[in-house]
Design a protein around this motif. Structure first.
Motif, PDB file in Angstrom:
ATOM      1  N   ILE A   5      -0.319   5.700  -5.396  1.00 10.67           N
ATOM      2  CA  ILE A   5       0.910   6.028  -5.087  1.00 10.67           C
ATOM      3  C   ILE A   5       1.115   5.431  -3.662  1.00 10.67           C
ATOM      4  N   VAL A   6       0.349   4.825  -3.082  1.00  8.05           N
ATOM      5  CA  VAL A   6       0.495   4.109  -1.723  1.00  8.05           C
ATOM      6  C   VAL A   6       0.039   2.580  -1.800  1.00  8.05           C
ATOM      7  N   GLY A   7       0.209   1.646  -0.940  1.00  7.45           N
ATOM      8  CA  GLY A   7      -0.066   0.363  -0.979  1.00  7.45           C
ATOM      9  C   GLY A   7       1.186  -0.372  -1.012  1.00  7.45           C
ATOM     10  N   SER A   8       1.047  -1.724  -0.633  1.00  7.61           N
ATOM     11  CA  SER A   8       2.381  -2.578  -0.542  1.00  7.61           C
ATOM     12  C   SER A   8       2.578  -2.765  -1.923  1.00  7.61           C
ATOM     13  N   ALA A   9       3.859  -3.177  -2.203  1.00 10.46           N
ATOM     14  CA  ALA A   9       4.369  -3.530  -3.382  1.00 10.46           C
ATOM     15  C   ALA A   9       3.956  -4.973  -3.836  1.00 10.46           C
ATOM     16  N   LEU A  47       9.820   3.354   2.960  1.00  9.06           N
ATOM     17  CA  LEU A  47       9.128   2.474   3.632  1.00  9.06           C
ATOM     18  C   LEU A  47       7.835   2.708   4.254  1.00  9.06           C
ATOM     19  N   TRP A  48       7.631   4.206   4.727  1.00  7.45           N
ATOM     20  CA  TRP A  48       6.381   4.444   5.276  1.00  7.45           C
ATOM     21  C   TRP A  48       5.300   4.575   4.434  1.00  7.45           C
ATOM     22  N   VAL A  49       5.867   4.803   3.316  1.00  9.76           N
ATOM     23  CA  VAL A  49       4.715   5.033   2.162  1.00  9.76           C
ATOM     24  C   VAL A  49       4.174   3.637   1.631  1.00  9.76           C
ATOM     25  N   ASP A  50       5.363   2.640   1.548  1.00  3.59           N
ATOM     26  CA  ASP A  50       5.105   1.514   0.977  1.00  3.59           C
ATOM     27  C   ASP A  50       4.123   0.785   1.984  1.00  3.59           C
ATOM     28  N   LYS A  55      -0.475   2.385   9.470  1.00  5.42           N
ATOM     29  CA  LYS A  55       0.510   2.556  10.620  1.00  5.42           C
ATOM     30  C   LYS A  55       0.688   3.967  11.217  1.00  5.42           C
ATOM     31  N   ILE A  56       0.124   5.034  10.551  1.00  5.15           N
ATOM     32  CA  ILE A  56       0.313   6.353  10.771  1.00  5.15           C
ATOM     33  C   ILE A  56      -1.211   7.210  10.832  1.00  5.15           C
ATOM     34  N   LEU A 237      13.252   0.955  13.122  1.00  2.00           N
ATOM     35  CA  LEU A 237      13.606   2.375  14.039  1.00  2.00           C
ATOM     36  C   LEU A 237      14.128   3.432  13.211  1.00  2.00           C
ATOM     37  N   LEU A 238      14.774   3.188  11.940  1.00  2.00           N
ATOM     38  CA  LEU A 238      15.188   4.237  11.263  1.00  2.00           C
ATOM     39  C   LEU A 238      14.138   4.877  10.547  1.00  2.00           C
ATOM     40  N   SER A 239      13.266   3.915  10.205  1.00  2.00           N
ATOM     41  CA  SER A 239      11.971   4.269   9.333  1.00  2.00           C
ATOM     42  C   SER A 239      10.910   5.233  10.196  1.00  2.00           C
ATOM     43  N   THR A 240      11.182   5.157  11.687  1.00  2.00           N
ATOM     44  CA  THR A 240      10.439   6.178  12.470  1.00  2.00           C
ATOM     45  C   THR A 240      11.181   7.332  12.333  1.00  2.00           C
ATOM     46  N   LEU A 241      12.297   7.463  12.043  1.00  2.00           N
ATOM     47  CA  LEU A 241      13.040   8.618  12.041  1.00  2.00           C
ATOM     48  C   LEU A 241      12.635   9.625  10.825  1.00  2.00           C
ATOM     49  N   THR A 242      12.389   8.751   9.527  1.00  2.00           N
ATOM     50  CA  THR A 242      12.118   9.268   8.495  1.00  2.00           C
ATOM     51  C   THR A 242      10.507  10.163   8.624  1.00  2.00           C
ATOM     52  N   THR A 243       9.580   9.510   9.394  1.00  2.00           N
ATOM     53  CA  THR A 243       8.399   9.985   9.387  1.00  2.00           C
ATOM     54  C   THR A 243       8.553  11.358  10.640  1.00  2.00           C
ATOM     55  N   ARG A 244       9.499  10.956  11.393  1.00  2.00           N
ATOM     56  CA  ARG A 244       9.501  12.098  12.656  1.00  2.00           C
ATOM     57  C   ARG A 244      10.183  13.418  11.963  1.00  2.00           C
TER      58      ARG A 244
END
Ligand SMILES: [Zn+2]
Length: 274
Positions: A5-9, A47-50, A55-56, A237-244
């Motif tokens: 369920i994770v890992g680059s496409a 994006l953060w999952v992919d 990075k986290i 930047l918007l992806s950092t909002l997803t994880t925030r």
């Protein structure tokens, strides 16, 4: 079925992609997956999952996943499969509602402070991004109207253009684009525009309203993200909002469990109890 369920496409085979799409179709028809049905509208939600866990921090990544897939062990969640009519699945904080993750994270009185902090953190990230993009921004300016004061989260000016932005972390049960639209309409009444025009000395046609709309499980309104990208904010930047947002939602869950504050259920509900 073994499906990563994770890992680059890029690392996945066509067969694995097909299996993932099949699982995704099943997921959005399940109780827990329903709120993820708008993920396909923008890859910003995933994006953060992919990009994988590299990075986290590992613990955060696991918590983000737990929040996203709605598997926080609430009273309702842990009663599945063995629910009895006598089992009390009401909120442990004394609310009238059943203890679901959505209630705990988004509505419960125990997590009110956490919701404010999560919202403010999102506004700060957007404001910083806009400043780097050359905007002058003002946080929570008071705009008086006949219907009372309006206090949008951010008003940004660049050249002769003014953008009004409000952030909201919402439930994913309804349409996220509709939530975005409602927020824009709330501020876009003519009188509000006039006040802003007076304050910032711009043409009425150059005042626009938008929102930053994300669900508490990290799914974006595609129209909201489209507007923010047009303003020059980056996808990173918007992806950092997803994880925030996911971090804030999980922190609300942790805060709920650590808190002992309880409100009394209504007298009407307690009728008949000795
Ligand atoms: Zn509650």
């Amino acid at each position: 079925m073994c499906v990563p369920i994770v890992g680059s496409a890029r690392d996945r085979s066509d067969h694995q992609d097909q299996e993932i799409q099949l699982l995704a179709r099943h997921a959005v028809h399940s109780v827990d997956g329903r709120e993820l049905r708008e993920c396909h509208r923008t890859n910003l939600s995933t994006l953060w999952v992919d990009s994988g866990a590299h990075k986290i921090p590992g613990r955060d990544f696991v918590q983000h996943v737990h929040t996203r897939i709605n598997c926080l062990p609430t009273a309702v969640r842990v009663s599945r499969g063995a629910r009895r009519s006598t089992r009390d699945v009401r909120c442990r904080a004394g609310c009238q509602e059943t203890e679901t993750a959505a209630h705990v994270v988004q509505n419960c009185h125990r997590t009110h402070g956490g919701r404010v902090k999560r919202h403010d953190a999102v506004c700060r990230v957007i404001a910083a991004g806009l400043r780097r993009g050359g905007y002058r921004e003002e946080e929570e300016p008071v705009v008086p109207t006949r219907e009372g004061n309006r206090k949008p989260d951010l008003v940004c000016q660049k050249d002769e253009f003014v953008k009004v932005i409000d952030a909201q972390i919402v439930s994913g049960v309804g349409s996220l684009n509709e939530a975005h639209k409602r927020k824009c309409q709330y501020y876009s009444r003519n009188e509000d525009i006039t006040k802003l025009v007076e304050k910032y000395a711009v043409e009425p046609r150059n005042v626009e309203f938008t929102s930053c709309t994300i669900s508490w499980r990290g799914v974006w309104s595609s129209r909201s993200q489209g507007d923010l990208l047009l303003m020059g904010l980056t996808k990173n930047l918007l992806s950092t909002l997803t994880t925030r947002v996911l971090q804030g939602s999980h922190t609300n869950w942790s805060r709920f469990n650590k808190s002992t504050s309880t409100i009394h259920r209504s007298a009407a509900e307690r009728e008949g109890v000795g």
